[in-house]
Motif scaffolding. Structure first.
Motif, PDB file in Angstrom:
ATOM      1  N   VAL A 272       0.980  -1.315   0.055  1.00 45.99           N
ATOM      2  CA  VAL A 272       0.055   0.079   0.062  1.00 45.99           C
ATOM      3  C   VAL A 272       0.965   1.091   0.060  1.00 45.99           C
ATOM      4  O   VAL A 272       1.945   1.134   0.723  1.00 45.99           O
ATOM      5  CB  VAL A 272      -1.031  -0.202   1.126  1.00 45.99           C
ATOM      6  N   ASP A 273       0.607   2.290  -0.831  1.00 44.49           N
ATOM      7  CA  ASP A 273       1.225   3.774  -0.890  1.00 44.49           C
ATOM      8  C   ASP A 273       0.525   4.423   0.444  1.00 44.49           C
ATOM      9  O   ASP A 273      -0.490   4.731   0.627  1.00 44.49           O
ATOM     10  CB  ASP A 273       1.061   4.267  -2.112  1.00 44.49           C
ATOM     11  N   ALA A 274       1.506   4.701   1.619  1.00 42.56           N
ATOM     12  CA  ALA A 274       0.934   5.163   2.724  1.00 42.56           C
ATOM     13  C   ALA A 274       1.971   6.319   3.164  1.00 42.56           C
ATOM     14  O   ALA A 274       3.038   6.294   2.931  1.00 42.56           O
ATOM     15  CB  ALA A 274       0.664   4.315   3.788  1.00 42.56           C
ATOM     16  N   SER A 275       1.406   7.004   3.983  1.00 36.83           N
ATOM     17  CA  SER A 275       2.200   8.184   4.524  1.00 36.83           C
ATOM     18  C   SER A 275       1.951   8.751   6.081  1.00 36.83           C
ATOM     19  O   SER A 275       0.814   8.388   6.253  1.00 36.83           O
ATOM     20  CB  SER A 275       2.219   9.544   3.540  1.00 36.83           C
ATOM     21  N   CYS A 276       2.597   9.600   6.423  1.00 39.09           N
ATOM     22  CA  CYS A 276       2.262  10.161   7.867  1.00 39.09           C
ATOM     23  C   CYS A 276       1.588  11.414   7.464  1.00 39.09           C
ATOM     24  O   CYS A 276       2.506  12.269   6.878  1.00 39.09           O
ATOM     25  CB  CYS A 276       3.550  10.284   8.763  1.00 39.09           C
ATOM     26  N   PHE A 277       0.426  11.518   7.950  1.00 37.40           N
ATOM     27  CA  PHE A 277      -0.101  13.117   7.255  1.00 37.40           C
ATOM     28  C   PHE A 277      -0.081  13.735   8.592  1.00 37.40           C
ATOM     29  O   PHE A 277      -0.560  13.254   9.591  1.00 37.40           O
ATOM     30  CB  PHE A 277      -1.704  12.744   7.189  1.00 37.40           C
ATOM     31  N   SER A 278       0.198  15.060   8.402  1.00 44.30           N
ATOM     32  CA  SER A 278       0.247  15.984   9.672  1.00 44.30           C
ATOM     33  C   SER A 278      -0.089  17.429   9.074  1.00 44.30           C
ATOM     34  O   SER A 278       0.124  18.024   8.147  1.00 44.30           O
ATOM     35  CB  SER A 278       1.729  16.006  10.144  1.00 44.30           C
ATOM     36  N   LEU A 454      -5.218   1.974 -16.241  1.00 46.38           N
ATOM     37  CA  LEU A 454      -4.677   1.074 -14.958  1.00 46.38           C
ATOM     38  C   LEU A 454      -2.963   1.185 -14.878  1.00 46.38           C
ATOM     39  O   LEU A 454      -2.672   1.103 -13.887  1.00 46.38           O
ATOM     40  CB  LEU A 454      -5.005  -0.160 -15.254  1.00 46.38           C
ATOM     41  N   TYR A 455      -2.324   1.377 -15.715  1.00 48.07           N
ATOM     42  CA  TYR A 455      -0.879   1.138 -15.782  1.00 48.07           C
ATOM     43  C   TYR A 455      -0.131   2.525 -15.481  1.00 48.07           C
ATOM     44  O   TYR A 455      -0.501   3.420 -16.043  1.00 48.07           O
ATOM     45  CB  TYR A 455      -0.192   0.784 -16.998  1.00 48.07           C
ATOM     46  N   LYS A 456       0.887   2.409 -14.651  1.00 45.28           N
ATOM     47  CA  LYS A 456       1.580   3.571 -14.181  1.00 45.28           C
ATOM     48  C   LYS A 456       2.555   4.179 -15.412  1.00 45.28           C
ATOM     49  O   LYS A 456       3.017   5.158 -15.508  1.00 45.28           O
ATOM     50  CB  LYS A 456       2.528   3.294 -12.931  1.00 45.28           C
ATOM     51  N   ASN A 457       2.789   2.961 -16.374  1.00 41.73           N
ATOM     52  CA  ASN A 457       3.833   3.213 -17.224  1.00 41.73           C
ATOM     53  C   ASN A 457       2.740   3.665 -18.351  1.00 41.73           C
ATOM     54  O   ASN A 457       2.536   2.894 -19.350  1.00 41.73           O
ATOM     55  CB  ASN A 457       4.686   2.258 -17.570  1.00 41.73           C
ATOM     56  N   ASP A 511      -0.201   6.754  -7.460  1.00 42.16           N
ATOM     57  CA  ASP A 511      -0.681   5.720  -6.773  1.00 42.16           C
ATOM     58  C   ASP A 511      -2.324   5.590  -6.447  1.00 42.16           C
ATOM     59  O   ASP A 511      -2.751   4.955  -5.743  1.00 42.16           O
ATOM     60  CB  ASP A 511      -0.081   6.197  -5.231  1.00 42.16           C
ATOM     61  N   ALA A 512      -2.814   6.444  -7.488  1.00 35.29           N
ATOM     62  CA  ALA A 512      -4.183   6.236  -7.788  1.00 35.29           C
ATOM     63  C   ALA A 512      -4.851   4.790  -8.375  1.00 35.29           C
ATOM     64  O   ALA A 512      -4.018   4.289  -8.970  1.00 35.29           O
ATOM     65  CB  ALA A 512      -4.857   7.232  -8.638  1.00 35.29           C
ATOM     66  N   LYS A 513      -5.980   4.422  -8.009  1.00 40.00           N
ATOM     67  CA  LYS A 513      -6.289   2.966  -8.373  1.00 40.00           C
ATOM     68  C   LYS A 513      -6.456   3.206  -9.880  1.00 40.00           C
ATOM     69  O   LYS A 513      -6.031   2.094 -10.729  1.00 40.00           O
ATOM     70  CB  LYS A 513      -7.795   2.685  -7.924  1.00 40.00           C
ATOM     71  N   ARG A 514      -7.088   4.124 -10.562  1.00 42.51           N
ATOM     72  CA  ARG A 514      -6.965   4.211 -11.917  1.00 42.51           C
ATOM     73  C   ARG A 514      -5.891   5.681 -12.355  1.00 42.51           C
ATOM     74  O   ARG A 514      -6.514   6.921 -12.016  1.00 42.51           O
ATOM     75  CB  ARG A 514      -8.419   4.502 -12.475  1.00 42.51           C
TER      76      ARG A 514
END
Length: 552
Positions: A272-278, A454-457, A511-514
């Motif tokens: 999962v693409d995740a972060s610390c949100f502040s 769908l593809y990041k490339n 990092d979006a689903k689409r």
């Protein structure tokens, strides 16, 4: 621990709680005399969750080292908190870290729905206090065994604001959606209601599915955004992005917003693409978010709102904003059918075979070459893995005429009528039994520019007819259609120009689903780019109207 048990054995629940509070700071350790007696009898039982509960609770426990680093990061940005709220505390990584990092905190309020986690957390806090006696005043620790969706934080938050106390909201809310919870028959979901005021069609198409952590984050921000202090949450990047998008429509008084990228694979063993949100409370509403690396504090980029455009790279966007407008060319999604085993064919030794392994012998003029997302990103001219039966020339067309015009195809489709009637999507309700969507005159144009969503490339491909037939794409793809080869080539060149490709990079969230959407594609002003490059000229045709002519 044995000495403590001897002390509380002969006293009632209230007195036992006072003894434990003096030792550990935990308020109301026991809720009843029965709970106290059970604790004494068991001394300490096994309180670990079984694997399937992980999904039901959206539960990936935060490593203690990461929780401590988040607390240290919060301290550097928002100062020493007086009150800490942890809305989904699990076994308490953030509770222990807050006690370790924050020296002046006076209250910690931790909420957890799972009773076994609550028992484990209370015991470990008590054990730590017994092992490390404190000579000074311990902070009050309130641990609530309750459901976030029913718990009222307003009294705590309002008191913090009235007393001008520094409030810290911290933690790691569940990384699951409400539909995923429903599929697991979990009770850990909010009451079903339209919390974002979505239209009925949006519920059908999936927009009503939201992330549980997004609901938790927005609810707490709305309660606390006028307080002193700030928030530090571990969230999926998509959730942080949704919060930033809502800042433009319904701004909260939060500012100095940062998204610090974490390695979720290493920290939680999840992809999962995740972060610390502040963000800081009681600030001028911010519409820009800085992205940094959580471990090195290295700046990556800024994203957010530039005027009325939500962009993924603010600095890059500024250089190519000229081409962010409204497309004169209409992008359309490909064909949606939800019946691949019947309608999608492969060629084996010169014959067509469906997904059920059956040989298919029908009229050739209903069969078209098909590109799916994976085919586009690996496209080689003239090579097709799939072919598609297209029973309609436009959406809503009655297919009963096929019985006379294409008797073989009609017989084949009828023999698989159950597969069509068993399709799950509600868009087929009340439609022709062999209905497909995303089909029209444009589907049969000889030249197309196609791209996968769908593809990041990201790869745009220019395709022409194959063996005299137009090429179809499925509903994970988008297309522009053309009658002429010159028009198609010029627009293809425009799309692949440095300017449009750079604009796309500044708009796309990888990092979006689409990655690619129609809304995004319809922002590309290819006409203006072509004019700037001298690829088209304008011709006035009547008052206030224009017609574009592409040069060869």
């Amino acid at each position: 621990m044995n000495e403590l048990i001897d002390r509380i054995r002969e006293v009632n629940c209230q007195d036992a709680n006072l003894i434990i509070r003096q030792i550990s700071g935990i308020v109301d350790f026991f809720s009843s005399d029965d709970e106290k007696d059970d604790f004494i009898s068991a001394h300490y039982g096994d309180c670990h969750l079984v694997g399937e509960d992980k999904v039901a609770y959206g539960d990936w426990q935060t490593p203690l080292a990461l929780a401590k680093k988040v607390c240290e990061y919060h301290l550097s940005r928002h100062g020493e908190p007086d009150i800490v709220i942890e809305p989904t505390c699990g076994v308490g990584a953030f509770v222990f870290s807050a006690l370790d990092v924050f020296r002046d905190v006076s209250e910690i309020h931790a909420l957890e729905i799972n009773s076994r986690y609550v028992s484990e957390l209370k015991f470990n806090l008590l054990q730590n206090a017994l092992n490390a006696p404190c000579t000074g005043k311990r902070p009050e620790i309130h641990i609530y065994n309750a459901d976030f969706f029913e718990f009222d934080f307003s009294a705590i938050i309002d008191r913090s604001r009235c007393l001008d106390l520094n409030l810290a909201i911290m933690g790691n809310p569940p990384w699951v959606t409400n539909s995923r919870q429903g599929k697991q028959n979990s009770d850990n979901v909010p009451v079903k209601r339209n919390i974002y005021g979505l239209r009925g069609i949006d519920a059908i198409t999936g927009k009503s599915n939201f992330d549980i952590s997004e609901y938790i984050t927005l609810r707490l921000l709305k309660l606390s955004h006028l307080n002193k202090g700030g928030i530090s949450f571990l969230l999926k990047n998509s959730v942080i992005r949704n919060v930033m998008e809502k800042q433009h429509v319904e701004p909260l008084n939060i500012g100095d917003i940062e998204q610090n990228l974490i390695d979720a694979s290493s920290e939680f063993n999840v992809s999962v693409d995740a972060s610390c949100f502040s963000a800081g409370f009681n600030r001028n509403p911010a519409v820009i978010c800085k992205i940094k690396d959580f471990y090195t504090n290295t700046f990556v980029k800024k994203y957010g709102w530039v005027d009325n455009s939500f962009v993924s790279d603010v600095d890059m966007y500024g250089s190519f904003v000229r081409y962010d407008s409204v497309s004169d060319f209409v992008w359309r999604s490909g064909i949606k059918h939800d019946c691949a085993s019947v309608l999608e064919l492969t060629r084996v030794s010169g014959a067509y075979v469906n997904g059920l392994g059956e040989s298919v012998n029908i009229e050739e003029d209903l069969i078209y070459p098909l590109l799916k997302s994976s085919d586009i990103n690996n496209y080689s001219e003239g090579c097709f893995k799939k072919f598609l039966i297209v029973p309609q020339r436009r959406t809503g067309e009655n297919t009963s005429s096929l019985k006379h015009t294409h008797p073989l195809a009609y017989s084949y489709l009828t023999s698989h009528e159950f597969a069509f009637s068993n399709r799950k999507s509600s868009i087929y309700n009340g439609k022709d039994k062999f209905s497909i969507f995303g089909v029209g005159d444009y589907s049969f144009k000889p030249y197309k520019i196609v791209v996968s969503s769908l593809y990041k490339n990201i790869r745009f491909v220019l395709v022409s007819q194959f063996q005299g037939k137009p090429i179809m794409v499925d509903d994970t793809c988008y297309q522009l259609d053309f009658d002429g080869a010159d028009d198609a080539r010029n627009i293809y060149a425009a799309i692949n120009s440095h300017e449009i490709q750079s604009l796309l990079k500044s708009l796309i969230f990888m990092d979006a689903k689409r990655v690619i959407t129609k809304k995004l594609l319809m922002r590309l002003d290819l006409r203006r780019l072509c004019m700037d490059k001298g690829m088209i000229k304008e011709h006035a045709q009547g008052k206030g109207s224009q017609q574009l002519f592409l040069f060869d």
